[in-house]
Scaffold this active site. Structure first.
Site, PDB file in Angstrom:
ATOM      1  N   ASN A 107      -8.699 -26.272  13.948  1.00 20.06           N
ATOM      2  CA  ASN A 107     -10.095 -26.301  13.919  1.00 20.06           C
ATOM      3  C   ASN A 107     -11.579 -25.417  13.331  1.00 20.06           C
ATOM      4  OD1 ASN A 107     -11.179 -26.156  17.255  1.00 20.06           O
ATOM      5  ND2 ASN A 107     -11.314 -24.209  16.664  1.00 20.06           N
TER       6      ASN A 107
ATOM      7  N   GLU B  64     -12.991 -30.434  14.204  1.00 17.09           N
ATOM      8  CA  GLU B  64     -14.727 -31.077  14.656  1.00 17.09           C
ATOM      9  C   GLU B  64     -15.137 -31.695  13.299  1.00 17.09           C
ATOM     10  OE1 GLU B  64     -13.271 -28.601  15.934  1.00 17.09           O
ATOM     11  OE2 GLU B  64     -13.825 -28.744  18.100  1.00 17.09           O
TER      12      GLU B  64
ATOM     13  N   ASP C  54     -27.890 -12.134  21.821  1.00 18.42           N
ATOM     14  CA  ASP C  54     -27.308 -13.845  22.234  1.00 18.42           C
ATOM     15  C   ASP C  54     -28.310 -14.491  23.626  1.00 18.42           C
ATOM     16  OD1 ASP C  54     -25.653 -16.039  22.192  1.00 18.42           O
ATOM     17  OD2 ASP C  54     -23.815 -14.148  22.807  1.00 18.42           O
TER      18      ASP C  54
END
Ligand SMILES: Cc1cc2nc3c(=O)[nH]c(=O)nc-3n(C[C@H](O)[C@H](O)[C@H](O)COP(=O)(O)O)c2cc1C
Length: 442
Positions: free
Chosen positions: A138, A202, A251
């Site tokens: 991953n 990915e 964030d």
């Protein structure tokens, strides 16, 4: 294969170069904020470490499309095709191995961005991991709070990396080897933000986009792969039995996220180019929002195309933090289409809060046009879709963040087909070729 340096040369005119030394504490963040959404910022020398730094690289859609070398209308099919057909990356060493050392996090120009940050945060690190049995891989972005010279707290949202950690824990495994890559070509950066089927790397998806040219190198200190053309790679061990307090981090919303108990990565070694460029992403900046949102747009596009055939574009807007607001422009055939389109958008991206659908004469990336469509084509009593008590994003401070429950609102800003289209047409000013030539001179 082109790397970050090649790309910086390609977009030279879009780079603001700062020659004065800037500090990792607030000063670099202030410069990134100054040109957020407009320019790439290159700092010649960071005060504390003497290193070079670059930020805002993917801060505009224009730069991302330039890096991918695709026309805007080909973007979504291209990303979908690559996700469905990953191509195994080749192996071999590259410039990232110019220096291999035990290293220390204190020698890296990690930024403290905001007043109230708990410490310096690495925000552009792409984590590669293999499952404990080596059968799966991953790649994903994770923010890393530097705790001391050798330890970082990693924020892991329950997605693929989280699943791999849970599987390892179940088998009694206490750590997973990881590489954290920093300073990459924008196309390679996309690997950290895209979602391939669980277990698929990915990097292999991005390798399809790069025509099979992405080369990964084996790390020197841990069992993990990293792009051979990266500027800097941290080699670490993700400890599954140790947790620390992570946050509060600013964030996507630009507000402080809550503190949580999160795992630790212990630094084992560092590989980097001799004169490496440290790459930074400003939290809540355009780059953060675009890299979060843009990779989700192909899925929304695909879902909407299941409802109506012609979709002009999908925009997870930066004003909606790349995550909560979506505009879709499409060709309306029946008056009932827009609400079906709205439901398809919400199904495709469950974190979404508000969606606006517009006719295909409206450019979904031009918010002035979108607002004009709302002003002239929307009626609150007929064209509103309200879905109460539904899953939304944990990042929305107005919702129940603990249970991710909130309200979705869809706005149909398309013109009703039963009314005369002339009433909704924007007037145009005739410009002759002769006049255009005159005006173009200025
Ligand atoms: C700049 C940036 C920072 C991110 N930070 C985090 C993070 O700290 N933790 C996290 O779990 N996901 C983070 N994400 C989101 C994931 O990296 C992203 O959703 C990724 O596609 C997940 O990979 P997966 O589908 O393989 O699980 C970030 C994304 C971006 C673009």
């Amino acid at each position: 294969m082109s790397d970050l340096r090649d790309f910086l040369k390609e977009i030279e005119d879009d780079v603001v170069r700062i020659r004065e030394p800037l500090s990792t504490r607030y000063e670099v963040a202030a410069a990134l904020h100054r040109w957020d959404g407009s320019k790439v910022v290159a700092v010649d020398r960071v005060k504390e470490t003497g290193t070079r730094l670059v930020g805002n690289v993917c801060g505009t859609r224009r730069n991302i499309l330039k890096a991918l070398k695709v026309e805007p209308e080909k973007l979504y099919p291209r990303l979908i095709e690559a996700t469905k057909n990953p191509v195994k990356c080749g192996g071999g060493d590259g410039p990232v191995k110019e220096v291999v050392e035990k290293g220390s996090l204190k020698d890296i120009p990690v930024l403290t961005h905001f007043k109230g940050d708990p410490g310096p945060y690495i925000t552009s690190g792409i984590v590669y991991v293999r499952s404990h049995d080596g059968s799966m891989e991953n790649v994903s972005f994770h923010r890393l709070l530097v705790l001391d010279e050798r330890r970082m707290a990693i924020r892991i949202v329950p997605r693929h990396l989280y699943r791999l950690t849970q599987m390892a824990k179940k088998e009694g495994v206490t750590s997973l080897d990881v590489s954290v890559s920093i300073g990459l070509h924008p196309t390679v950066m996309l690997a950290g933000a895209m979602t391939a089927p669980f277990g698929v790397s990915e990097y292999d998806v991005v390798n399809n986009l790069l025509g099979g040219k992405l080369k990964l190198t084996e790390c020197e200190h841990v069992e993990a792969l990293a792009p051979a053309d990266a500027e800097l790679v941290l080699e670490g061990r993700l400890m599954l039995d140790k947790q620390v307090t992570e946050g509060p981090f600013v964030d996507l919303s630009g507000t402080f996220d809550v503190q949580r108990q999160q795992p630790i990565i212990e630094l084992v070694g560092i590989m980097h180019r001799e004169d490496y460029i440290y790459q930074a992403i400003l939290p809540a900046g355009s780059e953060h929002k675009l890299m979060m949102g843009m990779p989700q747009e192909p899925r929304i596009w695909e879902y909407v195309r299941g409802v109506v055939p012609n979709v002009r574009g999908v925009n997870l807007t930066t004003g909606g933090m790349g995550w909560l607001h979506c505009v879709v422009s499409f060709e309306k055939v029946r008056d009932g289409d827009p609400k079906n389109v709205l439901m398809a958008i919400f199904a495709a991206h469950p974190s979404l809060k508000h969606a606006v659908v517009v006719d295909s004469d409206i450019d979904p990336y031009e918010m002035e046009q979108v607002e004009w469509a709302i002003a002239t084509r929307f009626r609150g009593d007929e064209d509103l879709l309200v879905v109460p008590n539904v899953r939304v994003s944990s990042l929305d401070p107005a919702s129940d963040q603990e249970h991710e429950l909130g309200c979705k609102v869809g706005v149909d800003a398309t013109r009703p087909l039963y009314k005369d289209p002339e009433k909704f047409r924007k007037a145009e000013i005739h410009v002759s070729d002769e006049l255009r030539k005159i005006l173009d001179k200025y």
